[in-house]
Design a protein around this motif. Structure first.
Motif, PDB file in Angstrom:
ATOM      1  N   ASP A  78      32.711  20.203  12.938  1.00 43.35           N
ATOM      2  CA  ASP A  78      33.146  19.692  11.638  1.00 43.35           C
ATOM      3  C   ASP A  78      32.680  20.638  10.538  1.00 43.35           C
ATOM      4  OD1 ASP A  78      33.757  18.397   9.352  1.00 43.35           O
ATOM      5  OD2 ASP A  78      32.779  16.509   9.857  1.00 43.35           O
ATOM      6  N   LEU A  81      31.164  19.780   6.597  1.00 45.65           N
ATOM      7  CA  LEU A  81      29.839  19.275   6.239  1.00 45.65           C
ATOM      8  C   LEU A  81      29.103  20.256   5.324  1.00 45.65           C
ATOM      9  CD1 LEU A  81      28.521  17.635   9.503  1.00 45.65           C
ATOM     10  CD2 LEU A  81      29.387  16.562   7.442  1.00 45.65           C
ATOM     11  N   TRP A  94      16.663  25.031  18.418  1.00 41.58           N
ATOM     12  CA  TRP A  94      16.404  23.634  18.791  1.00 41.58           C
ATOM     13  C   TRP A  94      15.362  23.516  19.898  1.00 41.58           C
ATOM     14  CZ3 TRP A  94      17.740  18.880  16.916  1.00 41.58           C
ATOM     15  CH2 TRP A  94      17.468  17.793  17.756  1.00 41.58           C
TER      16      TRP A  94
ATOM     17  N   MET B  41      29.473  11.361   5.864  1.00 41.76           N
ATOM     18  CA  MET B  41      29.451  12.663   6.507  1.00 41.76           C
ATOM     19  C   MET B  41      29.703  12.566   8.005  1.00 41.76           C
ATOM     20  SD  MET B  41      26.895  15.071   4.444  1.00 41.76           S
ATOM     21  CE  MET B  41      25.414  14.192   4.648  1.00 41.76           C
ATOM     22  N   ARG B 162      17.517  15.878  10.765  1.00 39.82           N
ATOM     23  CA  ARG B 162      17.986  17.080  11.458  1.00 39.82           C
ATOM     24  C   ARG B 162      18.906  16.752  12.646  1.00 39.82           C
ATOM     25  NH1 ARG B 162      13.433  20.713  13.817  1.00 39.82           N
ATOM     26  NH2 ARG B 162      12.994  21.176  11.637  1.00 39.82           N
ATOM     27  N   PRO B 163      18.422  15.949  13.604  1.00 41.06           N
ATOM     28  CA  PRO B 163      19.330  15.661  14.721  1.00 41.06           C
ATOM     29  C   PRO B 163      20.606  14.924  14.296  1.00 41.06           C
ATOM     30  CG  PRO B 163      17.326  14.348  14.877  1.00 41.06           C
ATOM     31  CD  PRO B 163      17.092  15.364  13.813  1.00 41.06           C
ATOM     32  N   MET B 165      22.241  15.138  11.455  1.00 37.32           N
ATOM     33  CA  MET B 165      23.162  16.063  10.806  1.00 37.32           C
ATOM     34  C   MET B 165      23.792  17.007  11.830  1.00 37.32           C
ATOM     35  SD  MET B 165      23.888  16.287   7.648  1.00 37.32           S
ATOM     36  CE  MET B 165      24.930  17.328   6.660  1.00 37.32           C
ATOM     37  N   LEU B 166      22.968  17.562  12.718  1.00 37.06           N
ATOM     38  CA  LEU B 166      23.497  18.506  13.699  1.00 37.06           C
ATOM     39  C   LEU B 166      24.458  17.809  14.650  1.00 37.06           C
ATOM     40  CD1 LEU B 166      20.394  20.705  14.541  1.00 37.06           C
ATOM     41  CD2 LEU B 166      22.423  21.323  13.240  1.00 37.06           C
ATOM     42  N   SER B 168      26.442  15.340  13.862  1.00 30.88           N
ATOM     43  CA  SER B 168      27.726  15.192  13.178  1.00 30.88           C
ATOM     44  C   SER B 168      28.469  16.520  13.155  1.00 30.88           C
ATOM     45  CB  SER B 168      27.547  14.741  11.732  1.00 30.88           C
ATOM     46  OG  SER B 168      26.542  13.795  11.610  1.00 30.88           O
ATOM     47  N   LEU B 169      27.700  17.587  13.001  1.00 24.98           N
ATOM     48  CA  LEU B 169      28.295  18.909  12.837  1.00 24.98           C
ATOM     49  C   LEU B 169      28.885  19.416  14.146  1.00 24.98           C
ATOM     50  CD1 LEU B 169      28.346  21.533  10.892  1.00 24.98           C
ATOM     51  CD2 LEU B 169      26.426  22.260  12.298  1.00 24.98           C
ATOM     52  N   ASP B 170      28.142  19.327  15.202  1.00 29.12           N
ATOM     53  CA  ASP B 170      28.504  20.031  16.426  1.00 29.12           C
ATOM     54  C   ASP B 170      28.022  19.239  17.649  1.00 29.12           C
ATOM     55  OD1 ASP B 170      29.145  21.869  18.286  1.00 29.12           O
ATOM     56  OD2 ASP B 170      28.109  23.557  17.350  1.00 29.12           O
ATOM     57  N   TRP B 184      19.616   8.862  18.277  1.00 29.98           N
ATOM     58  CA  TRP B 184      19.625   9.024  16.813  1.00 29.98           C
ATOM     59  C   TRP B 184      20.727   8.188  16.210  1.00 29.98           C
ATOM     60  CZ3 TRP B 184      15.184  10.804  16.931  1.00 29.98           C
ATOM     61  CH2 TRP B 184      14.797  11.826  17.797  1.00 29.98           C
TER      62      TRP B 184
END
Lengths: 246, 291
Positions: A78, A81, A94, B41, B162-163, B165-166, B168-170, B184
Motif C-alpha cells: 500500500d 501510506l 526487523w 490507514m 511499528r508492527p 504500520m508495517l 498495513s504497508l506490506d 497486533w
C-alpha cells in the motif's frame, strides 16, 4: 545451505497452482523461475516464505528465517501510506529490532549505505507516495541490502520498471551472486534470464525443466510449458498422485 | 469582551456538568483520534461503524443485569465487541469469506440481538440513552473511565505502532519475516472497541464512531506525516467537542449530534480548503509554472 522443494503442492480452491514440485535450487547461485502467466511462479515463492500454506509437501530451507529476504510484488504494498523512504528501508532490520527494539546508529548507517547504493540518498526523508514505480523498486532493493540475507527471493522485480533501473538492479543481482548469496527470481524477460541467471526453473504448475539455463530454455521446453499452462479444467478429477510415496 | 466571555467561557465556569463534559471530550479526542487514523490507514474506515453496532447487545445485557450502571454496560459492551471481532476474524481465517464481509455479518447479528434485548426489557427511553448517550450526563466515574481508556490507548498505540504500520504497508513481507500480524491486529481491534465503549456513555453507540472517524479522515487532508495527522485528528475532535457543547448549551440542541455534525462541517470545509488533500489547493497546484 540448501533450498529444497519436496513434492510441493499449493492450490486455490482445490485447483493446484503449484503441483507436485520437487527439486533443489543451486546453492550460492542465481536461479530464474520462468513460465507463462498462471504457472504458479509467485505462488511458489509465497509458499517458500510461509505466506501461503501448502496442501502437501514442503519447502525445506537450511537458512534461518533472518537469512531469507523476500521482495513481494509491488501491487501487494500500500504505497499511499504516509511513511518515509527511510522508515520503509529500516523495516529490513526487523530481525534485529523486532516490534519494540531499537535499530541503533549502525542500523541507520546501513540504511544510508543501502540508499546510496541504489542511488536514492537524497530521498531518505521523502514520503513513499512521492516515488515513481522505478524509484520505489530501488527502495525495496535497498531494504534487501539492509536485510543482508543469504537467500534472496524476488517476485517479478522488474515489472513496471524502466530500462535504466532494471539495469542497475540487475547489477545488484550480479553482485549478490558474486558474494555467494542464493538468488531466486520470478522473471518474464527471456534476455534477462539468459544474461544474469545461470540456472532456470521452467514451470507450468509442474516442473517442465530445471537446471542450467541454456539447457532449460529450449524451444521445445518453452512450447511444452505454454501447452501445459493452457490445460485448465473446471471439473478436473481429484489428483491421485500419492505425495508421500513419490 | 464580556459578551465573548458569556458566549464561550461562562457555560463552563458556571456549570460542573459542562466542565466534566468538556474534559470528557478532550479525553475522547485523545484516544479516538489516533485510533480512527489507524483505522483509516488500514483501510478499515467502515470497520469502526461495524464495531460500534457490535457493542450494543453487551451494553444491553449489562443494562439488564445492573440497570443504568456504567461499569456493567461498559464491560458488557467491551465483551460483545471483542467477541464479534474474534468471531469475524476466525471466520475469515478458516473460510473463504473476506474480512469486511465477515465483520458485516457478525455485527448485524449482534446489533439485531441488542435491539431485541433492549426492546423486550427496557423502555424506549433506555434504548434512546444507549443509542444516543448524553455527554452532559458524564459523571466523575465515567470521566475516569474515558480518561483511563485514553491513556491506555495512547500507551498501547505507541508500543504497537511499528508492527501495526508495517503490517498495513506490506503484509506479505511481514509474514515472510515471521512477524505475528494477527496478534497486533487483534490488540488494535481491542483498542477500537475500548474507545467505542468509552465513547458511548457520552455520545451513544451510534455517535461514538463519529468522533473516531470524522476527525481522522479530515486529518489526512491536512498533514503529510503520521504525527501531524494524529495531532490534527485530536485537535479537530476536541474542537468539535468544545464547539458542539457550546452549540448544545446556547441553542438547546442534543450534544452528541451537535458535536458530530460540527466534526462533519470541519470535514466538508477541509475537503475544499485543506492544504494537503483539499480540492481547491490541488486545483491551484495543478496550474504549474512554465519552468
Amino acid at each position: 545451505m540448501s533450498v529444497v522443494l519436496e513434492n510441493l503442492t499449493v492450490s486455490y480452491q482445490r485447483h493446484p497452482a503449484v503441483h507436485h514440485v520437487s527439486g533443489e535450487f543451486a546453492d550460492g547461485e542465481a536461479t530464474a523461475i520462468f513460465g507463462p502467466n498462471g504457472a504458479g511462479k509467485s505462488t511458489l515463492l509465497k509458499a517458500m516464505v510461509g505466506a501461503l500454506r501448502p496442501d502437501s509437501g514442503r519447502a525445506v530451507m537450511s537458512h534461518r528465517r533472518a537469512d531469507i529476504a523476500y521482495l513481494p510484488q509491488q501491487s501487494e504494498i500500500d504505497r499511499s501510506l504516509p511513511i518515509t523512504v527511510e522508515d520503509l528501508v529500516l523495516s529490513g532490520l526487523w530481525h534485529r529490532s523486532g516490534a519494540f527494539g531499537g535499530v541503533g546508529r549502525d542500523g541507520r548507517m546501513r540504511v544510508a549505505e543501502a540508499l546510496a547504493t541504489v542511488g536514492l540518498s537524497e530521498f531518505a526523508r521523502r514520503p513513499i507516495a512521492a516515488l515513481s514505480s522505478g524509484q520505489f523498486q530501488r527502495v525495496l532493493f535497498a531494504r534487501i541490502l539492509v536485510q543482508d540475507a543469504r537467500l534472496i527471493l524476488l517476485d517479478e522485480p522488474f515489472n513496471a520498471v524502466d530500462a535504466k533501473t532494471t539495469y542497475d538492479l540487475l547489477a545488484l543481482v550480479r553482485r549478490w551472486r558474486a558474494e555467494g548469496r542464493t538468488v531466486i527470481a520470478v522473471l518474464h524477460d527471456y534476455e534477462q534470464v539468459h544474461a544474469y541467471f545461470p540456472y532456470t526453473l521452467l514451470m507450468a504448475r509442474e516442473v517442465v525443466a530445471w537446471g542450467k539455463t541454456e539447457t532449460v530454455l529450449t524451444d521445445a521446453n518453452l512450447r511444452r510449458a505454454v501447452e501445459r499452462a493452457a490445460h485448465w479444467q473446471d471439473r478436473a478429477p481429484v489428483c491421485r498422485v500419492d505425495g508421500e510415496a513419490a | 469582551m464580556l459578551h465573548l466571555y458569556d458566549l464561550l467561557v461562562a457555560p463552563f465556569a458556571e456549570f460542573g456538568f459542562m466542565r466534566r463534559a468538556l474534559a470528557g471530550c478532550l479525553a475522547l479526542a485523545l484516544g479516538s483520534g489516533p485510533v480512527g487514523l489507524m483505522l483509516v490507514m488500514r483501510r478499515m474506515s467502515l470497520m469502526g461503524d461495524a464495531m460500534s453496532h457490535a457493542v450494543l447487545p453487551g451494553a444491553a445485557i449489562g443494562f439488564l443485569v445492573a440497570g443504568l450502571s456504567l461499569p456493567a454496560m461498559s464491560v458488557g459492551g467491551f465483551v460483545a465487541g471483542v467477541l464479534v471481532a474474534l468471531l469475524a476474524g476466525l471466520a475469515t481465517r478458516f473460510t473463504g469469506v473476506k474480512e469486511d464481509a465477515s465483520f458485516a455479518a457478525f455485527f448485524l447479528m449482534s446489533l439485531a440481538l441488542g435491539v431485541l434485548i433492549v426492546s423486550k426489557s427496557g423502555s424506549n427511553v433506555d434504548l434512546m440513552h444507549i443509542l444516543f448517550g448524553s455527554v452532559l450526563a458524564v459523571d466523575s466515574a465515567a470521566l475516569v473511565l474515558i480518561a483511563s481508556v485514553a491513556s491506555l490507548t495512547l500507551t498501547t498505540l505507541a508500543l504497537i505502532y511499528r508492527p501495526l504500520m508495517l503490517e498495513s504497508l506490506d503484509p506479505v513481507f511481514m509474514r515472510a519475516v515471521g512477524a505475528k500480524g494477527g496478534l497486533w491486529h487483534l490488540l488494535f481491534l481491542m483498542l477500537v472497541v475500548l474507545n467505542l465503549v468509552a465513547g458511548f456513555q457520552a455520545l451513544g453507540t451510534l455517535m461514538a464512531v463519529g468522533l473516531m472517524m470524522l476527525p481522522a479522515i479530515t486529518s489526512r487532508l491536512w498533514a503529510h506525516s503520521v504525527g501531524g495527522m494524529m495531532l490534527t485528528s485530536v485537535g479537530v475532535a476536541f474542537a468539535s467537542g468544545l464547539g458542539g457543547l457550546l452549540l448544545s448549551y446556547h441553542f438547546e440542541l442534543p450534544s452528541g449530534p451537535a458535536i458530530i455534525l460540527l466534526a462533519g462541517v470541519a470535514y466538508l470545509f477541509s475537503l475544499l480548503f485543506a492544504p494537503v488533500g483539499g480540492a481547491l489547493p490541488r486545483y491551484i497546484r495543478s496550474r504549474h509554472f512554465e519552468q
